[in-house]
Design a protein around this motif. Structure first.
Motif, short mmCIF file in Angstrom:
data_model
loop_
_atom_site.label_atom_id
_atom_site.label_comp_id
_atom_site.label_asym_id
_atom_site.label_seq_id
_atom_site.Cartn_x
_atom_site.Cartn_y
_atom_site.Cartn_z
N SER A 96 -1.47 35.35 7.58
CA SER A 96 -0.61 34.99 6.46
C SER A 96 0.30 33.85 6.90
CB SER A 96 0.24 36.20 6.03
OG SER A 96 1.11 35.84 4.98
N LEU A 97 0.22 32.75 6.18
CA LEU A 97 1.03 31.57 6.48
C LEU A 97 2.12 31.43 5.42
CD1 LEU A 97 -1.87 29.04 7.18
CD2 LEU A 97 -0.51 30.31 8.86
N ARG A 98 3.29 30.97 5.84
CA ARG A 98 4.36 30.69 4.89
C ARG A 98 5.08 29.43 5.30
NH1 ARG A 98 9.56 32.60 5.70
NH2 ARG A 98 9.98 33.22 7.82
N PHE A 115 3.80 32.22 10.82
CA PHE A 115 2.58 32.97 10.57
C PHE A 115 2.72 34.41 11.02
CE2 PHE A 115 1.80 30.89 14.69
CZ PHE A 115 1.38 31.96 15.49
N ALA A 116 1.99 35.27 10.33
CA ALA A 116 1.94 36.70 10.64
C ALA A 116 0.52 37.17 10.38
CB ALA A 116 2.93 37.48 9.77
N ARG A 117 0.23 38.38 10.79
CA ARG A 117 -1.11 38.93 10.53
C ARG A 117 -1.27 39.31 9.06
NH1 ARG A 117 -0.84 39.16 15.60
NH2 ARG A 117 -2.04 40.03 17.23
N GLN A 118 -0.23 39.84 8.48
CA GLN A 118 -0.28 40.27 7.08
C GLN A 118 0.95 39.75 6.34
OE1 GLN A 118 -2.85 42.04 5.79
NE2 GLN A 118 -3.85 42.15 7.78
N LYS A 119 0.79 39.48 5.06
CA LYS A 119 1.91 39.03 4.22
C LYS A 119 3.01 40.09 4.25
CE LYS A 119 2.91 37.26 -0.35
NZ LYS A 119 2.98 35.82 -0.27
N GLY A 120 4.23 39.66 4.41
CA GLY A 120 5.38 40.57 4.42
C GLY A 120 5.77 41.06 5.80
N ASN A 124 4.82 36.24 13.61
CA ASN A 124 4.38 36.32 15.01
C ASN A 124 4.62 35.00 15.71
OD1 ASN A 124 3.38 38.83 14.41
ND2 ASN A 124 1.26 38.19 14.33
N GLY A 125 4.67 33.92 14.92
CA GLY A 125 4.81 32.60 15.49
C GLY A 125 5.14 31.57 14.44
N LYS A 126 5.10 30.30 14.85
CA LYS A 126 5.44 29.22 13.95
C LYS A 126 4.47 28.06 14.17
CE LYS A 126 8.27 29.03 17.66
NZ LYS A 126 8.32 30.17 18.53
N PHE A 127 4.47 27.14 13.19
CA PHE A 127 3.53 26.03 13.27
C PHE A 127 4.12 24.79 12.61
CE2 PHE A 127 2.64 28.08 9.23
CZ PHE A 127 2.53 27.01 8.36
N THR A 128 3.56 23.66 12.97
CA THR A 128 3.78 22.42 12.23
C THR A 128 2.40 21.85 11.91
OG1 THR A 128 3.86 21.02 14.20
CG2 THR A 128 5.95 21.91 13.42
N LEU A 129 2.24 21.45 10.69
CA LEU A 129 1.04 20.72 10.27
C LEU A 129 1.49 19.33 9.87
CD1 LEU A 129 -0.73 23.31 7.89
CD2 LEU A 129 -1.22 22.85 10.31
N THR A 130 0.94 18.31 10.51
CA THR A 130 1.14 16.96 10.01
C THR A 130 -0.08 16.66 9.15
OG1 THR A 130 0.20 16.00 12.01
CG2 THR A 130 2.60 16.18 11.90
N LEU A 131 0.17 16.01 8.05
CA LEU A 131 -0.86 15.82 7.03
C LEU A 131 -1.04 14.36 6.70
CD1 LEU A 131 0.49 18.55 4.58
CD2 LEU A 131 -1.29 18.86 6.31
N SER A 150 6.95 35.23 20.88
CA SER A 150 7.31 35.94 22.11
C SER A 150 7.05 35.02 23.30
CB SER A 150 6.50 37.23 22.25
OG SER A 150 5.14 36.93 22.40
N ARG A 151 7.79 35.22 24.34
CA ARG A 151 7.67 34.36 25.52
C ARG A 151 6.33 34.57 26.23
NH1 ARG A 151 11.77 30.79 26.27
NH2 ARG A 151 13.72 31.58 25.48
N GLY A 152 5.69 35.69 25.99
CA GLY A 152 4.44 36.01 26.66
C GLY A 152 3.24 35.32 26.07
N GLY A 153 3.40 34.59 24.97
CA GLY A 153 2.28 33.90 24.34
C GLY A 153 2.13 34.31 22.91
N PRO A 154 1.16 33.73 22.20
CA PRO A 154 0.98 34.02 20.77
C PRO A 154 0.52 35.42 20.47
CG PRO A 154 -0.45 32.20 21.49
CD PRO A 154 0.29 32.70 22.67
#
Length: 154
Positions: A96-98, A115-120, A124-131, A150-154
């Motif tokens: 699930s992306l927001r 991003f997360a595994r499921q909506k709501g 779990n992490g974050k992203f940047t998309l350049t378009l 988390s510091r341990g990875g995605p």
């Protein structure tokens, strides 16, 4: 602590242990609010979720510009649709992306999100998309950079 008297050293250790315990029990900060994307940008995220969910590396790679990049944590950059498809060959699952922020200017833009595994669920992490916009007016991903919370990875 070598030069500290024994009691002082014990006190310092006790304070450090209490501080570490308090930090471990600190409440998780509230996540940043989502923002609504215009439909052409929202399509980028929904198509990405769909391709990732189906473990469809070809569909995922088709969302990228021909010379696009994947910049994943812990691996060298991946460039070009063919290499992106290989990179994502065994990747996928629930996603699930927001969006947290976005902007466009002419034929370039970006989306910053979580991003997360499921909506709501919490991110779990974050992203940047350049378009970049192709000649037909479709937004394609020029680069996708993500990392886990988390510091341990995605």
């Amino acid at each position: 602590m070598r030069n500290l008297p024994r009691r002082s050293a014990i006190a310092v250790i006790a304070v450090l242990c209490l501080a570490a315990r308090g930090a471990a029990q600190a409440p998780v900060p509230a996540s940043l609010p989502s923002v609504a994307l215009p439909p052409p940008l929202a399509r980028v995220l929904t198509d990405y979720e769909a391709a990732w969910g189906k473990k469809d590396a070809a569909a995922l790679a088709s969302l990228f510009a021909e010379d696009g990049f994947v910049l994943s944590n812990g691996v060298p950059p991946v460039r070009g649709r063919a290499e992106i498809q290989k990179h994502y060959a065994r990747a996928g699952g629930p996603l699930s992306l927001r969006a947290l922020a976005f902007a466009t200017d002419g034929t370039v833009g970006y989306i910053i999100g979580g991003f997360a595994r499921q909506k709501g669920e919490p991110d779990n992490g974050k992203f940047t998309l350049t378009l970049k916009k192709d000649a037909g007016g479709r937004w394609l991903i020029m680069s996708d950079m993500d990392n886990g919370n988390s510091r341990g990875g995605p």
